[in-house]
Design a protein around this motif. Structure first.
Motif, PDB file in Angstrom:
ATOM      1  N   GLU A  91     -34.395  10.934 -53.455  1.00  0.00           N
ATOM      2  CA  GLU A  91     -34.365  11.251 -54.892  1.00  0.00           C
ATOM      3  C   GLU A  91     -35.050  12.579 -55.206  1.00  0.00           C
ATOM      4  O   GLU A  91     -34.756  13.211 -56.237  1.00  0.00           O
ATOM      5  CB  GLU A  91     -35.036  10.122 -55.680  1.00  0.00           C
ATOM      6  N   GLN A 127     -32.844  15.725 -56.064  1.00  0.00           N
ATOM      7  CA  GLN A 127     -32.054  15.838 -57.292  1.00  0.00           C
ATOM      8  C   GLN A 127     -32.125  17.264 -57.834  1.00  0.00           C
ATOM      9  O   GLN A 127     -33.194  17.811 -58.082  1.00  0.00           O
ATOM     10  CB  GLN A 127     -32.583  14.861 -58.348  1.00  0.00           C
ATOM     11  N   GLY A 165     -27.830   8.095 -55.738  1.00  0.00           N
ATOM     12  CA  GLY A 165     -27.513   8.645 -57.050  1.00  0.00           C
ATOM     13  C   GLY A 165     -28.007  10.060 -57.253  1.00  0.00           C
ATOM     14  O   GLY A 165     -28.347  10.460 -58.370  1.00  0.00           O
ATOM     15  N   GLN A 200     -27.586  14.129 -57.207  1.00  0.00           N
ATOM     16  CA  GLN A 200     -26.638  15.248 -57.304  1.00  0.00           C
ATOM     17  C   GLN A 200     -27.392  16.537 -56.967  1.00  0.00           C
ATOM     18  O   GLN A 200     -28.309  16.930 -57.681  1.00  0.00           O
ATOM     19  CB  GLN A 200     -26.030  15.342 -58.706  1.00  0.00           C
TER      20      GLN A 200
END
Length: 293
Positions: free
Chosen positions: A184, A187, A214, A216
Motif C-alpha cells: 500500500e 500508492q 488496491g 494504483q
C-alpha cells in the motif's frame, strides 16, 4: 572403396599373411583373399609381393598402407564423436540466460557443467523477455534459463524454482529505512516497469500484486531488463518490483526490501524448442535441476 576393404587390407599387411589375418578377423581365408584381389583389381596394381617368409607390401601397397590407417583412424574418431554426441557427452551447447539470473545462477551452475560435461563446448547468451522467444524458437540458443518461462506451443518447459518479488529502492529513500514495505505504500508512486508479454508465464505478476492490494501506481518508465530498471532506480526515477535474485551483483546505492504480507514470485524454468531437443539438452536440464532446485 569402402572402409571394410581398407580394414581387410591393413590386417593382411600387419599380419603379413592372409591366413593369420583371417583368424584375427574371425573369417574364412578364401573370402579374405577375394577381398584383397578385388581391391588390387580396382586399383589396377598389386599391393603385395608373395615371398617364402610371408606377404610384403609392394611400393603401391606401402603408399596405400599409411593413408589407409589414417582413414580408418579418422573414421573411428568420427564414429566415437557421433556416439558421444548421441550420448550427450560431447558437442556444442548454446545456453541462454536472463540477466537477472546471471549472478545468482551461473556461478553455481557453470562449474557443475564444466565438471560433468568436460567434452562439451559451452557458449552463453544473455536474453531478455522481449528477445528470448525468438532466440529459443530460432534455436539461436539450444536451451534457456528463463524467468518467467516462455509459454508457446512447441516449447518444452521444466521448472527449476521460483524467485520471490522484492522492492528495489534508492538507498536514500524513506522506504529503505523499513525492514519490509507494505504494498500500500506504493500508492501513487512512480514505478519502473519490466516488459509484459502474453507469452510469458507470470508476466502480469506485478500488475496482479498491485491489484490485490488496491494500489494504483504510475509507470515512470518501461524497460527491457532488470539491470536497466535498477539503473533508473539508482538515478532516482522511481521504484521497481523485481525478483530477489536481482540483488546479487546489483549496483551500490540500491537496496532491496521484502514486501510485507506478500508471497508473489516469478517461476524460473529451463525452456527449449521441443523438436530441437538433443541428448545434450536433456543432460543440461538434469544438471540444472540437481544444482538449482
Amino acid at each position: 572403396m569402402d572402409l571394410k576393404g581398407l580394414h581387410y587390407f591393413v590386417e593382411v599387411a600387419d599380419a603379413r599373411s592372409v591366413g593369420k589375418a583371417a583368424l584375427r578377423l574371425h573369417m574364412a581365408q578364401p573370402p579374405l583373399s577375394v577381398q584383397i584381389r578385388k581391391l588390387e583389381s580396382r586399383l589396377g596394381t598389386a599391393l603385395f609381393r608373395r615371398a617364402s617368409d610371408g606377404m610384403h607390401l609392394s611400393d603401391a601397397g606401402q603408399a596405400l598402407y599409411a593413408r589407409a590407417k589414417e582413414a580408418l583412424a579418422l573414421a573411428e574418431d568420427g564414429f566415437a564423436a557421433a556416439r558421444a554426441v548421441a550420448a550427450g557427452s560431447r558437442g556444442h551447447l548454446v545456453i541462454g540466460y536472463m540477466f537477472a539470473l546471471g549472478y545468482s545462477v551461473l556461478p553455481r551452475l557453470v562449474p557443475q557443467l564444466r565438471h560433468r560435461l568436460p567434452g562439451v563446448e559451452l557458449q552463453f547468451v544473455e536474453m531478455s523477455v522481449p528477445t528470448y522467444g525468438a532466440l529459443l524458437w530460432d534455436v539461436k540458443v539450444n536451451v534457456g534459463l528463463c524467468m518467467p518461462p516462455l509459454l508457446r506451443e512447441g516449447v518444452e518447459t521444466v521448472p527449476l524454482g521460483r524467485e520471490p518479488m522484492v522492492l528495489a529502492v534508492p538507498a536514500g529513500s524513506h522506504l529503505a529505512r523499513q525492514r519490509t514495505v507494505a504494498v500500500e505504500k506504493l500508492q501513487g508512486e512512480a514505478l519502473i516497469s519490466l516488459p509484459v508479454t502474453p507469452q510469458s508465464e507470470g508476466a502480469s505478476t506485478v500488475t496482479s500484486l498491485l491489484a490485490r492490494h488496491g494500489v494504483q501506481a504510475r509507470t515512470a518508465h518501461r524497460v527491457e531488463t532488470v539491470h536497466s530498471a535498477l539503473a533508473l532506480v539508482l538515478a532516482g526515477e522511481g521504484y521497481a518490483i523485481v525478483p530477489a535474485c536481482a540483488a546479487v551483483g546489483s549496483p551500490r546505492g540500491v537496496v532491496f526490501r521484502p514486501l510485507k504480507n506478500e508471497d508473489a514470485s516469478l517461476p524460473v524454468a529451463a525452456c527449449w524448442r521441443r523438436d530441437a531437443e538433443t541428448p545434450l539438452v536433456r543432460r543440461f536440464v538434469r544438471i540444472a535441476q540437481e544444482t538449482l532446485q
